[in-house]
Design an enzyme around this catalytic site. Structure first.
Site, mmCIF file in Angstrom:
data_model
loop_
_atom_site.group_PDB
_atom_site.id
_atom_site.type_symbol
_atom_site.label_atom_id
_atom_site.label_comp_id
_atom_site.label_asym_id
_atom_site.label_seq_id
_atom_site.Cartn_x
_atom_site.Cartn_y
_atom_site.Cartn_z
ATOM 1 C CG HIS A 57 -7.936 3.996 1.863
ATOM 2 N ND1 HIS A 57 -9.018 4.646 2.439
ATOM 3 C CD2 HIS A 57 -6.944 4.022 2.797
ATOM 4 C CE1 HIS A 57 -8.682 5.048 3.665
ATOM 5 N NE2 HIS A 57 -7.439 4.686 3.892
ATOM 6 C CE1 TYR A 58 -1.324 0.424 -3.514
ATOM 7 C CE2 TYR A 58 -1.353 2.632 -2.568
ATOM 8 C CZ TYR A 58 -0.708 1.427 -2.780
ATOM 9 O OH TYR A 58 0.548 1.222 -2.256
#
Length: 576
Positions: free
Chosen positions: A511-512
């Site tokens: 989920h960067y």
């Protein structure tokens, strides 16, 4: 209802009908507008050029194509016909495949955590664990989005790709365990982000078939859209002569044969180039195009168009820590379905099934060393040799050793941030990225609290059928160092604290975000500061990850901004 309102209603209705047809099939939709970039002309002209056919780019292109000519450039191939993408039971295989044609491209952050970026039409929605959940209402207010249009845009997405998951025994036990230990209230099945325990949506249908952002192209006007696959954009082109600000007016891209092509904007004051290349690709492409820290660009002999030191800053990746719980009874294969949204900032989720631990050459798991998720050693020690050793150890074990599942926690936010820099001028090469996991002590505190909640779930009455009574959490955290499913890296003669456990076992949940954030690199309408006719619309603009999982919001954002752009041009009296 206005003419535009009826038009959008018609588009939505058509999408529902399309979804009813498409959701029963995993066949290639045979988009007539989709081509290999090798067939592209040397030069072409469009009203909009979108770079990146991912989670935001696909809905954006589908929407803008209703009124304008749109070119969507995707560096990867089609997701259709690839069972590693399509089938829930094959999750992880696409990540472990690192061939040149793989839909995923592995990168390793400077922190040592192995991660992935998408290289396929549909982007990360083709690779993820499928969980679908909206951002919270407070997040929407903080960002400044129009709440009504946000809801309409989510619904547009959901009509095509979102489903209610089946609740079998393992996921039900996690749900009941969360409630038993006080993660309340129970909010039932909902896409909404609400404190407490809920069953979220999934992009896997009842047959375990994945539906991705690429499916949203079914909404497109076929005569208004051109999608080119295997088209790698080298840079955005600018006009500067006689201008106070550079004007984006074209792009250069190459096909798989290395042939160079150029695409330009048609004449028109509102036509634009939009970058939707993801949290790594978008800041990387801005830099390659001359927008970024001047000294850094000059070091790579890149002509500086705008000295913008904040490009590539504010990079974040939500840390994930997980505990494997061996089960005395068989468990179903499941991905993320239930989430506990705690008051203190941790999200508790779970996955189950022996193949998700990667116990044989045919099995590729969410927490398998085959995909780089190796929490048995600290991040900087996760070398290729360590991964290979862990795979060999796992394959030597009886499959019964992998009967069970993982309960994980993800940090909200996070507060810790890092940065991104170029390594080369080749857009196919990964940039250097640092996330600084747990640099902010508040993130570490939340991790410890999350592990405490997981301990209570494991020891709850609701979870008892999936727990060996002689394996409480302290035992699980201190299994022998030779056990390849032990999740605790060993420090000789040192008692490992939960804080150290968080640092040593940190993994990514993919989920960067960050690198082109609103107010720093782009304005509130996602225009790149300091230039004209260029926007960035994707997760690189986020300061915090929305909700428990961001894919729903990234798809929503593509639709949301597409509608805003159409409405703005309609209000200005323009037509196609």
């Amino acid at each position: 209802m206005s003419v535009e309102g009826w038009r959008l209603f018609g588009v939505a209705l058509a999408g529902i009908l399309f979804s009813l047809e498409f959701c029963s099939s995993q066949e290639d939709p045979n988009y007539t507008f989709m081509h290999n970039a090798t067939s592209a002309p040397t030069t072409a002209y469009y009203d909009y050029i979108i770079i990146g056919g991912g989670t935001a780019g696909c809905p954006l292109a589908a929407t803008l194509s209703q009124n304008y000519s749109v070119l969507l450039l995707e560096r990867g191939g089609s997701p259709y016909g690839n069972p590693n993408i399509t089938k829930l039971a094959s999750f992880g295989a696409a990540l472990s495949d690192q061939s040149p044609s793989s839909p995923s491209q592995r990168f390793i952050s400077e922190d040592g955590v192995i991660n992935y970026r998408a290289r396929v039409l549909g982007g990360g929605s083709c690779l993820n664990a499928g969980f679908y959940t909206r951002a919270g209402t407070q997040y929407v207010r903080n960002v400044g989005w129009d709440g009504r249009l946000v809801n309409e845009s989510y619904q547009w997405v959901e009509n095509m790709v979102a489903f209610e998951p089946p609740m079998l025994q393992w996921q039900s036990a996690v749900r009941d365990g969360l409630l038993e230990v006080g993660v309340l209230p129970f909010n039932g099945f909902t896409y909404d982000h609400i404190n407490g325990t809920k069953i979220g949506g999934t992009i896997f249908d009842k047959d375990g078939i994945r539906h991705t952002a690429a499916d949203l192209l079914k909404y497109a006007n076929p005569s208004g859209l051109t999608v080119l696959l295997h088209a790698t954009v080298r840079r955005v082109l600018f006009r500067t002569k006689g201008r106070t600000r550079p004007l984006a007016h074209g792009v250069v891209f190459r096909d798989t044969s290395g042939v160079k092509h150029k695409a330009y904007l048609n004449d028109g004051p509102k036509n634009e180039i939009i970058i939707s290349a993801g949290a790594l690709g978008s800041p990387q492409l801005l830099m390659l195009s001359g927008i970024g820290p001047a000294d850094h660009l000059k070091a790579y002999n890149i002509s500086v168009k705008v000295d913008q030191p904040l490009v590539g800053q504010g990079m974040s990746d939500n840390p994930m820590n997980a505990i494997f719980v061996p089960s005395p009874v068989p468990v179903e294969v499941s991905l993320i379905q239930v989430v506990g949204i705690t008051e203190y900032g941790s999200y508790i989720e779970a996955a189950s099934g022996e193949n998700f631990a990667g116990s044989s050459p045919q099995d590729y798991g969410m927490f398998s060393p085959k995909v780089g998720q190796l929490p048995t050693v600290p991040p900087r020690d996760r070398t290729p040799e360590a991964l290979a050793k862990a795979v060999k150890q796992m394959e030597a074990l009886d499959k019964a050793a992998f009967r069970g599942g993982f309960i994980l926690e993800k940090i909200r936010g996070p507060l810790s941030t890092g940065h991104l820099e170029l390594r080369t001028r080749n857009p196919n090469h990964n940039p250097s990225v640092t996330f600084n996991y747990f640099q902010d002590p508040r993130d570490l505190e939340i991790c410890v609290q999350g592990l405490g909640t997981i301990e209570k779930i494991i020891e709850s009455k609701s979870f008892s059928q999936f727990r060996y009574d002689n394996l409480p959490l302290p035992v699980l955290l201190n299994m022998t160092a030779n056990s390849p499913i032990n999740l605790l890296p060993k420090h000789k003669n040192v008692s490992t604290s939960l804080e150290q456990f968080c640092k040593d076992t940190v993994m990514t949940i993919w989920h960067y975000h960050g690198g082109c954030q609103v107010g720093r690199v782009v304005d509130a309408d996602y225009y790149v500061l300091g230039v004209d006719a260029l926007r960035v619309i994707d997760g690189s603009t986020f300061s915090y990850s929305p909700g428990t999982n961001p894919q729903a919001t990234v798809m929503m954002l593509g639709r949301y901004m597409g509608v805003k752009i159409l409405n703005e041009r309609l209000a200005a009296g323009e037509s196609n």
